[in-house]
Design an enzyme around this catalytic site. Structure first.
Site, PDB file in Angstrom:
ATOM      1  N   ARG A 108       0.843  -1.200   0.000  1.00 24.38           N
ATOM      2  CA  ARG A 108       0.000   0.000   0.000  1.00 24.38           C
ATOM      3  C   ARG A 108       0.874   1.244   0.000  1.00 24.38           C
ATOM      4  NH1 ARG A 108      -4.694  -1.872   4.364  1.00 24.38           N
ATOM      5  NH2 ARG A 108      -5.091  -3.873   3.344  1.00 24.38           N
ATOM      6  N   ARG A 150       2.683   1.504  10.405  1.00 20.81           N
ATOM      7  CA  ARG A 150       2.120   1.716   9.068  1.00 20.81           C
ATOM      8  C   ARG A 150       3.262   1.644   8.072  1.00 20.81           C
ATOM      9  NH1 ARG A 150      -2.588   4.427   7.191  1.00 20.81           N
ATOM     10  NH2 ARG A 150      -3.099   5.093   9.278  1.00 20.81           N
ATOM     11  N   GLU A 184      -5.181  -1.514  15.050  1.00 18.97           N
ATOM     12  CA  GLU A 184      -6.038  -2.402  14.272  1.00 18.97           C
ATOM     13  C   GLU A 184      -5.184  -3.507  13.638  1.00 18.97           C
ATOM     14  OE1 GLU A 184      -8.200  -0.441  11.116  1.00 18.97           O
ATOM     15  OE2 GLU A 184      -8.426  -2.350  10.062  1.00 18.97           O
ATOM     16  N   SER A 217      -9.759  -6.691  10.328  1.00 16.12           N
ATOM     17  CA  SER A 217     -11.006  -6.041   9.995  1.00 16.12           C
ATOM     18  C   SER A 217     -11.842  -7.140   9.359  1.00 16.12           C
ATOM     19  CB  SER A 217     -10.720  -4.910   9.012  1.00 16.12           C
ATOM     20  OG  SER A 217     -11.812  -4.041   8.934  1.00 16.12           O
ATOM     21  N   ARG A 244       1.741  -5.094  13.181  1.00 11.82           N
ATOM     22  CA  ARG A 244       1.206  -4.546  14.439  1.00 11.82           C
ATOM     23  C   ARG A 244       1.106  -5.632  15.508  1.00 11.82           C
ATOM     24  NH1 ARG A 244      -3.428  -1.016  11.375  1.00 11.82           N
ATOM     25  NH2 ARG A 244      -1.975   0.444  10.380  1.00 11.82           N
TER      26      ARG A 244
END
Length: 429
Positions: A262, A277, A349, A352, A391
RNA sequence: GGAGAGGUCGCAUAGUGGUCUAGUGCGCCCGCCUCGAAAGCGGGUAACGGUGCAAGCCGUUCGUGGGUUCAAAUCCCACCCUCUCCGCCA
């Protein structure tokens, strides 16, 4: 993709559901007008075509019999022009409808609260007590450096800021976690492991709707027109693109490891320190093709399966039910799993889980039959991270760190690390 | 990357401009026959869209997209995929 027939038959319900996501009712009215015009014209074009089709054999018959067919030929030429003219308008209307429809997100589930990010509901508070430290816990980037686990500076040298080089036991930890998660989901949760291409064609990325969702977020190879997967989800949607699944094959449960790329454009400087990130990260994704009536339960199961990873790693997490304005384009309901990061002092997070109902299936033209010969229906597609690695690594290092700078390896992970119980001890680095 | 062959109904195949409403075989489903089955015989066997209360009718789909023609599975162009051979290569 929403069902135009549903919009046609229950426009008010659709408007109300979309209003929860902040979509205006105007779009629906426009769409319905296009739909009316389109169908009227379609009927017209089709009856002209029907006449033209009838003419063909008649012309052939006359010609064979040596009779004069010029009158029929003239009429057919006339029809040709009439059809061509209307078809252009028809194509415009079809495209307009397609475009408008493609812009509408999925209808949020009734249980989903209205509103944006701030309206998310904590549906499960911390799964286990947050650890109380009798020393100042370090952040994972400091632990990573002191234990020699990963190296952002050299990652930046190789590919730019936001890329990580994992070193020694750090690289092995990454590999161990991937394998641990894959084993958990295949052996305990009944998933079939899939090895996927890490790039997708334009066709695939479009069919899954991710070209809309991720668009400029994706890295790509322009020459080959390929897109680096931002998540395994689009690949798993496309696995059965265009198929009609035979009775009995549902539910399909897939688990796949892929790196995820990403660009994270515009995110620079915000919560990006360490592993929070990054541009390339590893993720194990779980994915289901479910019978429509079971998708609600399936979402809960998948959320629990993601949590099982964190339970095994002895990490506290919480669950958030996202509000309508904050869920993905294709999702009807999304539950986020957040792990506690004591060094960063934040919930991060790591999964999801989304029920996309029939939205993705319709767009990717994936159907199933309940019985042999039964009319095809759209299955419900669900995805969940199971889980994203960096994470988890951050939380794991920070949560299980010791005052002497070592990190205790959770028991479940030790077999995957050659029995190592502590990172930073006895040459383990 | 180069050369060649090919992509038609679930599978295998036929089909070189109008008689294709895509034939045939296999598979599958229903029926007849049978105590039951097999064989045999007869019938059926897609998706999507439009229209209709419905039965049905109409349209589209022969890898995909364009084009030629009154008319395309069939002719032309581009692309995709598969196979064979050659080249390159972990």
């Amino acid at each position: 993709m929403l069902d135009i027939r549903r919009i046609r038959t229950e426009p008010d319900a659709v408007k109300a559901a979309l209003a929860k996501r902040g979509e205006s009712a105007e779009k629906i009215d426009q769409l319905l007008q296009i739909d009316v015009d389109r169908r009227k014209l379609t009927t017209e074009v089709e009856s002209l075509k029907a006449e033209q089709n009838r003419l063909g054999p008649e012309i052939a018959k006359k010609k064979r019999a040596g009779e004069d067919a010029s009158e029929l030929l003239a009429r057919s030429t006339e029809l040709k022009a009439a059809i061509a003219q209307r078809e252009e308008r028809q194509r415009e209307l079809n495209e307009a409808q397609e475009t408008q429809l493609a812009k509408l997100p999925n209808l949020p589930d009734d249980a989903v609260p209205a509103g944006g990010e701030e309206a998310a509901q904590v549906i499960r508070p911390e799964s286990r007590p947050l650890r109380e430290f009798d020393f100042e816990p370090k952040a994972h980037w400091d632990l990573g450096a002191s234990l020699g686990l990963f190296d952002p500076e050299r990652g930046a040298r190789l590919a730019g800021s936001g890329f990580i080089v994992y070193t020694g036991i750090g690289a092995r930890l990454e590999r161990a976690l991937i394998q641990f998660m894959l084993d958990l989901h295949t052996e305990k949760h009944g998933y079939t492991e899939i090895g996927l291409p890490f790039v997708l064609s334009r066709e695939s990325i479009t069919a899954s709707g991710h070209i809309v969702k991720f668009g400029p977020e994706m890295y790509r190879d322009d020459e080959a027109d390929l897109f680096f997967v931002p998540t395994a989800e689009p690949a798993l949607v496309n696995l059965h693109r265009g198929e009609i699944l035979e009775p009995g094959v549902l539910p399909l449960k897939y688990v796949a490891y892929t790196p995820c790329w990403r660009r994270e454009a515009g995110a620079a400087g915000k919560d990006t320190r360490g592993l929070q990130r990054v541009h390339q990260f590893d993720k194990v994704e779980i994915f289901r093709y479910a019978l429509p009536e079971t998708s609600g339960d399936a979402l809960e199961e998948m959320t629990a399966e993601a949590c099982a990873v964190l339970d095994a790693l002895e990490l506290p997490y919480r669950l958030l039910l996202l509000a309508a304005g904050d869920i993905a384009f294709a999702a009807a309901k999304t539950v986020d799993v957040e792990v506690w990061s004591p060094g960063v002092n934040k919930w991060l997070e790591v999964s999801s889980a989304s029920n996309c109902t029939d939205f993705q299936a319709r767009r990717a033209d994936i159907r199933f039959r309940r019985e042999p010969g039964a009319k095809p229906e759209f299955p419900h597609l669900l995805n969940a991270s199971g889980t994203a690695l960096p994470r988890v690594v951050a939380a794991l290092l920070e949560t299980h760190q010791n005052a002497d700078g070592t990190v205790t390896v959770p028991a479940a992970l030790r077999p995957y690390l050659g029995g190592v119980e502590r990172l930073g001890e006895g040459g383990a680095g």
